[in-house]
Design an enzyme around this catalytic site. Structure first.
Site, mmCIF file in Angstrom:
data_model
loop_
_atom_site.group_PDB
_atom_site.id
_atom_site.type_symbol
_atom_site.label_atom_id
_atom_site.label_comp_id
_atom_site.label_asym_id
_atom_site.label_seq_id
_atom_site.Cartn_x
_atom_site.Cartn_y
_atom_site.Cartn_z
ATOM 1 N N ARG A 29 48.733 -62.243 -18.188
ATOM 2 C CA ARG A 29 48.989 -61.294 -17.110
ATOM 3 C C ARG A 29 50.024 -61.809 -16.120
ATOM 4 N NH1 ARG A 29 42.824 -60.599 -15.834
ATOM 5 N NH2 ARG A 29 43.153 -62.776 -16.286
ATOM 6 N N SER B 83 38.652 -57.714 -15.534
ATOM 7 C CA SER B 83 37.249 -57.260 -15.505
ATOM 8 C C SER B 83 36.598 -57.661 -14.190
ATOM 9 C CB SER B 83 36.470 -57.867 -16.670
ATOM 10 O OG SER B 83 37.040 -57.501 -17.892
#
Ligand code: PNS
Length: 174
Positions: free
Chosen positions: A91, A129
């Protein structure tokens, strides 16, 4: 035939994971998404629940299989003769150090276990998450971070669990 595995906690699967799954499924003949245990994290969903959410989120991708394993990724790699490579999403530069360490550890434990990295798409690069769980815990709207077909169910489960946890914490503080 080239087969890759995409390992992770997937607690729960987010649009960031789905971005990597979708792109990897086009690069390989088969993609096995495997739910593993990260001993440094606490979980909101059981492993069967995470697998079921993944199954539903990837139902439109015919070459994607969902699996789970309670052990080392390097050992799972050995249990599957059909697997060629591990796929991981990156990411941001902050992911790099930990992912680099994991890739080298996996290769050290199992010389066959090569890792390739796929950079997250710009629109999903901030999604995790943990962030989804934190926003849900305080009643924020997490639907845009989650696969369309499962966001309502995830929201409900996170909302009810976290509301109960917050009530209990407030009671203890009084
Ligand atoms: O989604 P996550 O939590 O970043 O995924 C991490 C995961 C589950 C892939 C990692 O913790 C893992 O591989 N767990 C299995 C145990 C293992 O093999 N650990 C050594 C890797 S360094």
């Amino acid at each position: 035939m080239k087969t890759a595995i995409y390992p992770g906690s997937f607690d729960p699967v987010t649009n960031g994971h789905l971005d990597i799954i979708t792109r990897a499924s086009k690069m390989f003949d088969k993609l096995i998404v495997v739910v593993l245990i990260n001993p440094f994290k606490s979980f909101a969903f059981t492993i069967p629940e995470r697998c079921e959410l993944l199954r539903r989120a990837t139902a439109h991708l015919p070459n994607v299989e969902i699996a789970s394993y309670n052990g080392l990724l390097a050992d799972y790699f050995n249990t599957r003769e059909d697997v060629d490579v591990i796929v991981k999403g990156l990411r941001a530069t902050t992911d790099f150090e930990s992912e680099f360490q994991q890739a080298h550890t996996n290769k050290d434990l199992n010389p066959k276990a090569e890792t390739v990295f796929i950079p997250a798409s710009q629109n999903t690069t901030f999604i995790s998450s943990s962030m989804v769980k934190q926003v849900a815990m305080f009643g924020g709207d997490v639907s845009k971070y989650l696969p369309e077909c499962i966001h309502e169910e995830i929201k409900q489960k996170l909302n009810s669990e976290f509301t109960a946890a917050r009530k209990a914490a407030q009671k203890n503080d009084q």
